[in-house]
Write an enzyme that holds these catalytic residues in place. Structure first.
Site, PDB file in Angstrom:
ATOM      1  N   GLU A  73     -13.561 -40.737  27.180  1.00 38.00           N
ATOM      2  CA  GLU A  73     -14.974 -41.132  27.147  1.00 38.00           C
ATOM      3  C   GLU A  73     -15.682 -40.842  28.478  1.00 38.00           C
ATOM      4  OE1 GLU A  73     -13.980 -45.179  25.240  1.00 38.00           O
ATOM      5  OE2 GLU A  73     -15.925 -44.642  24.390  1.00 38.00           O
ATOM      6  N   SER A 129     -27.207 -45.734  22.479  1.00 38.44           N
ATOM      7  CA  SER A 129     -26.379 -46.948  22.403  1.00 38.44           C
ATOM      8  C   SER A 129     -27.259 -48.173  22.159  1.00 38.44           C
ATOM      9  CB  SER A 129     -25.619 -47.166  23.714  1.00 38.44           C
ATOM     10  OG  SER A 129     -24.836 -46.040  24.035  1.00 38.44           O
ATOM     11  N   SER A 181     -15.556 -44.474  21.237  1.00 38.18           N
ATOM     12  CA  SER A 181     -16.476 -43.387  20.883  1.00 38.18           C
ATOM     13  C   SER A 181     -16.011 -42.588  19.668  1.00 38.18           C
ATOM     14  CB  SER A 181     -16.714 -42.450  22.085  1.00 38.18           C
ATOM     15  OG  SER A 181     -17.409 -43.130  23.097  1.00 38.18           O
TER      16      SER A 181
HETATM   17  N1  LIG Z   1     -11.955 -49.948   8.622  1.00 34.15           N
HETATM   18  C1  LIG Z   1     -13.022 -49.152   8.596  1.00 34.15           C
HETATM   19  N2  LIG Z   1     -13.683 -48.913   7.444  1.00 34.15           N
HETATM   20  C2  LIG Z   1     -14.770 -48.085   7.395  1.00 34.15           C
HETATM   21  N3  LIG Z   1     -15.232 -47.425   8.459  1.00 34.15           N
HETATM   22  C3  LIG Z   1     -14.622 -47.631   9.641  1.00 34.15           C
HETATM   23  C4  LIG Z   1     -13.500 -48.513   9.777  1.00 34.15           C
HETATM   24  N4  LIG Z   1     -13.129 -48.527  11.053  1.00 34.15           N
HETATM   25  C5  LIG Z   1     -13.961 -47.702  11.699  1.00 34.15           C
HETATM   26  N5  LIG Z   1     -14.851 -47.158  10.860  1.00 34.15           N
HETATM   27  C6  LIG Z   1     -15.882 -46.179  11.239  1.00 34.15           C
HETATM   28  O1  LIG Z   1     -15.431 -45.503  12.388  1.00 34.15           O
HETATM   29  C7  LIG Z   1     -16.313 -45.747  13.500  1.00 34.15           C
HETATM   30  C8  LIG Z   1     -15.501 -45.865  14.771  1.00 34.15           C
HETATM   31  O2  LIG Z   1     -14.632 -46.950  14.661  1.00 34.15           O
HETATM   32  P1  LIG Z   1     -14.441 -47.971  15.843  1.00 34.15           P
HETATM   33  O3  LIG Z   1     -15.717 -48.579  16.200  1.00 34.15           O
HETATM   34  O4  LIG Z   1     -13.338 -48.885  15.470  1.00 34.15           O
HETATM   35  O5  LIG Z   1     -13.937 -46.965  16.965  1.00 34.15           O
HETATM   36  P2  LIG Z   1     -14.255 -46.745  18.495  1.00 34.15           P
HETATM   37  O6  LIG Z   1     -13.645 -45.447  18.791  1.00 34.15           O
HETATM   38  O7  LIG Z   1     -13.799 -47.906  19.258  1.00 34.15           O
HETATM   39  O8  LIG Z   1     -15.843 -46.597  18.589  1.00 34.15           O
HETATM   40  P3  LIG Z   1     -16.907 -47.176  19.660  1.00 34.15           P
HETATM   41  O9  LIG Z   1     -16.151 -47.730  20.798  1.00 34.15           O
HETATM   42  O10 LIG Z   1     -17.739 -46.001  20.052  1.00 34.15           O
HETATM   43  O11 LIG Z   1     -17.691 -48.171  18.893  1.00 34.15           O
HETATM   44  C9  LIG Z   1     -17.045 -47.013  13.110  1.00 34.15           C
HETATM   45  O12 LIG Z   1     -18.288 -47.073  13.786  1.00 34.15           O
HETATM   46  C10 LIG Z   1     -17.191 -46.847  11.610  1.00 34.15           C
HETATM   47  O13 LIG Z   1     -18.237 -45.948  11.264  1.00 34.15           O
HETATM   48  C1  LIG Z   2     -18.975 -46.208  24.707  1.00 33.51           C
HETATM   49  C2  LIG Z   2     -18.501 -46.648  23.381  1.00 33.51           C
HETATM   50  N1  LIG Z   2     -17.089 -46.913  23.369  1.00 33.51           N
HETATM   51  C3  LIG Z   2     -19.274 -47.803  22.832  1.00 33.51           C
HETATM   52  O1  LIG Z   2     -18.668 -48.722  22.321  1.00 33.51           O
HETATM   53  O2  LIG Z   2     -20.504 -47.797  22.933  1.00 33.51           O
HETATM   54 MG   LIG Z   3     -14.814 -49.183  20.535  1.00 30.55          MG
END
Ligand SMILES: Nc1ncnc2c1ncn2[C@@H]1O[C@H](COP(=O)(O)OP(=O)(O)OP(=O)(O)O)[C@@H](O)[C@H]1O
Ligand SMILES: C[C@@H](N)C(=O)O
Ligand SMILES: [Mg+2]
Ligand SMILES: [Mg+2]
EC number: 6.3.2.4
Length: 358
Positions: free
Chosen positions: A16, A315, A176
């Site tokens: 990220e 964001s 992300s």
């Molecule tokens: N169990 C689920 N069912 C449906 N969609 C999901 C699920 N988990 C994640 N997603 C989709 O995948 C995206 C990313 O998942 P998540 O937020 O867990 O990951 P991340 O990599 O930590 O993202 P960020 O930190 O940017 O929010 C979610 O915003 C959603 O659109």
């Molecule tokens: C930066 C990204 N992990 C967010 O949660 O906004």
């Molecule tokens: Mg996250």
């Protein structure tokens, strides 16, 4: 009043990295120049630390910094040996080494107050498996999930039996949407595993939750823990979910609705759940809680907690607080004040004990 010296940490040895640069640019621009002297500290993709003029991508053009231990105190030094002192640090870092407790541990040992969660809150929240375990224990609803590490080859039929189809494969400690895939058939499965295991030795596989996707921000203002109005992300149908591309590349992929158009009792429930999740995981300062609203059933699941949420132009964290009356500048003041206040409270604790032992 004397200006506070703020270390604004950005970049990082993390997938990220580029998102952190976008977040830090906005924080740098919004932060009051009357109240703060901002020291931009870029961490490059290899982990080198540099003092830079503003927030830049080519961090190594800055002055290289070193960390040394002198008389029991950890200090940052410039190339010419000048020691840098900070009143507070703002780690505008996302993911590995920045949001997972590692940098927080370093700042603890260096005795520098810092914005956001401490080691424990950061490391639990970064880990999607432990987060769910902790939330479940507190009765906070989460979706069905399975954990695997690199020593076990997950079996497609077994997963389908447990979670149904489609399902979602994710690295445990990332953000992300990097390394996240939706699996709709057996053919997609190996590719999804390879993608997630590229970035982590542990993965989580979750049922695919068909829902509306909401976010709610939490902020500690003085002694009060506040939840913002929830916002909704409406992702274009061309995308299977809120992918990296939909977040940061394609400006037309997602519509952000603040406040989310949900019934008042759902809005209140999301705020309560977000504060409870924040507390359950041991977060501090601020965070963004990602929520699934299952409209047909009138219930919500907590998806995850981001302890250093994005501050980019797409964001929602700063946008939700803006709606609730915090300017970007005011938000930074609140976050930094809380960091200093928390540090002072901790400093008052006794670290010695007269045991009477020889
Ligand atoms: N169990 C689920 N069912 C449906 N969609 C999901 C699920 N988990 C994640 N997603 C989709 O995948 C995206 C990313 O998942 P998540 O937020 O867990 O990951 P991340 O990599 O930590 O993202 P960020 O930190 O940017 O929010 C979610 O915003 C959603 O659109
Ligand atoms: C930066 C990204 N992990 C967010 O949660 O906004
Ligand atoms: Mg996250
Ligand atoms: Mg998320």
């Amino acid at each position: 009043m004397q200006k506070k010296k703020v270390a604004l940490l950005y970049g990082g040895k993390s997938v990220e990295h580029d998102i952190s640069i976008r977040s830090a640019k906005n924080i740098f621009e919004a932060a009051s120049k009357e109240k703060y002297d901002l020291y931009c500290i870029g961490i490059d993709k290899k982990g080198g630390w540099f003092l830079t003029e503003g927030i830049i991508s080519e961090m190594s053009t800055g002055e290289e910094l070193s960390l040394s231990l002198e008389f029991g105190k950890m200090i940052f030094k410039t190339e010419n040996g000048k020691a840098l002192n900070f009143d507070v640090a703002f780690p505008a870092l996302h993911g590995t080494d920045g949001e997972d407790g590692n940098i927080q541990g370093l700042l603890e040992v260096a005795g520098i107050p810092y914005a956001g969660s401490d080691v424990m809150g950061s490391s639990i929240a970064m880990n999607k498996y432990y987060t769910k375990q902790v939330l479940e224990k507190q009765g906070i609803p989460v979706c069905k999930y399975l954990y695997f590490d690199y020593t076990h080859q997950p079996d497609f039929d077994q997963i389908e039996k447990n979670l149904g189809l489609p399902f979602i494969v994710k690295p445990i400690n990332l953000g992300s949407s990097v390394g996240v895939s939706k699996v709709k058939s057996k053919e997609d499965f190996q590719k999804a595993l390879d993608e997630a295991f590229k970035y982590d030795n542990e993965i989580i596989i979750e049922e695919f939750v068909t829902s509306r996707e909401l976010e709610c921000s939490v902020l500690v203002d003085g002694d009060q823990i506040k939840a913002s109005v929830p916002g909704e992300i409406v992702v274009d149908k061309n995308y299977e979910f809120y992918t990296f591309e939909a977040k940061y590349v394609d400006g037309n992929a997602a519509k952000l609705e603040i406040p989310a158009k949900v019934p008042t009792h759902i809005e209140e429930a999301i705020k309560d759940l977000s504060i409870n999740a924040f507390k359950a995981v041991g977060c501090q300062g601020f965070a963004r809680v990602d929520v699934f609203y299952l409209e047909d059933r009138g219930i919500c699941y907590i998806n995850e907690i981001n302890t250093i949420p994005g501050f980019t132009n797409s964001s929602m964290f700063p946008m939700m607080w803006k709606h609730d009356g915090y300017s970007f500048e005011g938000l930074i003041d609140t976050i930094l004040d809380e960091a200093i206040y928390r540090f002072e409270r901790k400093t008052r604790l006794k670290t010695n004990f007269n045991s009477g032992l020889e």
